[in-house]
Design a protein around this motif. Sequence first.
Motif, PDB file in Angstrom:
ATOM      1  N   ALA B 114       0.725  -1.177   0.061  1.00  0.00           N
ATOM      2  CA  ALA B 114      -0.023  -0.161   0.008  1.00  0.00           C
ATOM      3  C   ALA B 114       0.937   1.453   0.096  1.00  0.00           C
ATOM      4  N   ALA B 154      -7.254  -9.841 -10.229  1.00  0.00           N
ATOM      5  CA  ALA B 154      -8.419  -9.451  -9.592  1.00  0.00           C
ATOM      6  C   ALA B 154      -8.011  -9.141  -7.998  1.00  0.00           C
ATOM      7  N   LEU B 155      -7.299 -10.104  -7.470  1.00  0.00           N
ATOM      8  CA  LEU B 155      -6.911 -10.264  -6.095  1.00  0.00           C
ATOM      9  C   LEU B 155      -6.185  -8.936  -5.680  1.00  0.00           C
ATOM     10  N   LEU B 156      -5.153  -8.559  -6.550  1.00  0.00           N
ATOM     11  CA  LEU B 156      -4.639  -7.411  -6.546  1.00  0.00           C
ATOM     12  C   LEU B 156      -5.640  -6.266  -6.435  1.00  0.00           C
ATOM     13  N   ASP B 158      -8.749  -6.256  -5.732  1.00  0.00           N
ATOM     14  CA  ASP B 158      -9.475  -6.226  -4.412  1.00  0.00           C
ATOM     15  C   ASP B 158      -8.597  -5.557  -3.350  1.00  0.00           C
ATOM     16  N   ALA B 159      -7.252  -5.525  -3.369  1.00  0.00           N
ATOM     17  CA  ALA B 159      -6.412  -5.055  -2.295  1.00  0.00           C
ATOM     18  C   ALA B 159      -5.987  -3.506  -2.663  1.00  0.00           C
TER      19      ALA B 159
END
Lengths: 267, 267
Positions: B114, B154-156, B158-159
Amino acid sequence: MQTDAYRVRPGHRVRLDDWDTRDDGGQNRQDAETKTGQLQARMQNLQERLYAEGKRSLLIVLQARDAGGKDGTVKHVMGGFNPLGTSVTPFKVPSAVERAHDFLWRVHALAPAAGHVAIFNRSHYEDVLVPRVHRLLPEEVLDRRLEHIRAFEALLADAQTVQLKFYLHISKEEQRKRLQERLDRPDKHWKFDPKDLEERALWERYTETYEQVLSRTSEEYAPWYVIPADRKWFRNHLITRILVETLEGLDLRYPPAPEGLEHVRIE
Amino acid sequence: MQTDAYRVRPGHRVRLDDWDTRDDGGQNRQDAETKTGQLQARMQNLQERLYAEGKRSLLIVLQARDAGGKDGTVKHVMGGFNPLGTSVTPFKVPSAVERAHDFLWRVHALAPAAGHVAIFNRSHYEDVLVPRVHRLLPEEVLDRRLEHIRAFEALLADAQTVQLKFYLHISKEEQRKRLQERLDRPDKHWKFDPKDLEERALWERYTETYEQVLSRTSEEYAPWYVIPADRKWFRNHLITRILVETLEGLDLRYPPAPEGLEHVRIE
């Protein structure tokens, strides 16, 4: 005894009450313990072949409620593996660095390399279970996470990682006994965490959430097993047996000698 | 000039011939270069906000044929980022350790935390493109890998990882010139790799495979851009512009002062 009876079939709607936490598979304790010892020797031999072959790998996921027996399983079952080629990772509350990434990031980094065995003592499932029980995860985020987990486990499967996921199933009464023991025995005090009582108060919510998760993430390539775990000797016996059967099913062979080896002379 | 025109819409069937490698977006070189300089200052300011906010992150994927301009883009465009909070990873042929894992393992470990910007100079797409061009990847394995890539991205997403993927689009003639220059100029000899000529001979297969991959992996949350790259000044201008527009679209704000800060006295 058929180990199949303990596997969650893909798509099956799990109700934990259907599984007896005191189930002993019709085994007698002493016989089972002797057999477990023999199976462990076979398990280590199979692991050596897995390592020698260097193609496939094994990932073991252990999930349970507090005092469910994860540490005991690691000690008494996984202790049978050769430490060369075996890693055990206990997943704690995520660190600041870990939280700064998607929830599978830290888990993926520790996936087993070809030939290796990785044991996750708690796992990526914690990131679904705990926040869901504490009502921090809306339905749609839960759905997304379960989807991500399925995709991640399919990725590992395609890379020839064999996956076994064990839910250690204890009763509320058994948990009470084990937590009480931690209070009573000075050599077990270190294992007592007052937070475990807060989680215990959420027993029903954990049941529901585990049911949901087990129902939705048991696939042929990454099955869940519900392991009756009130009797530690049976838990150890059953898991060892599943491990041996799974490894035997892989038809692991030592790689053939390199060509021309017969002409090599050491001078 | 609309940067949108260079984005591959989800589901769109890409034909690379539809994009002119010499396109300059109707810009005049000198004006564009001046504008690029101004945009870079804005880009660094936006990046600082991304870092201060510490919630979202940015992943930039650079793909191109040999001599397509990846290194030049890193130097001239990404050079505008503050190195604090920026990482550039060139992905080479996988090592033995990396090959012992699934193909996304090494990539996932380097995903941006992040607040950070990560630049992949080549990426997980190499593990689809190169073996596919060399006829080492059957159709169904290609399909699986593209599925894994979509799930991973898609995982990234969502994060809260914002993703931009750039295909630097050069002509065969432009590649010839650039490779020839590497042969002719002693200060560029180090960049010449005879294997590039073998890959160049597979030009058409790369075209086909890139078309397939771009068509199937451009999503709203991880779009591909086809960047006309024969003219380096236009390539730099266009990518800088897309970066600035994307970061501006995030409405990045410095976090508010902690409560009670007004009562703090430094004594």
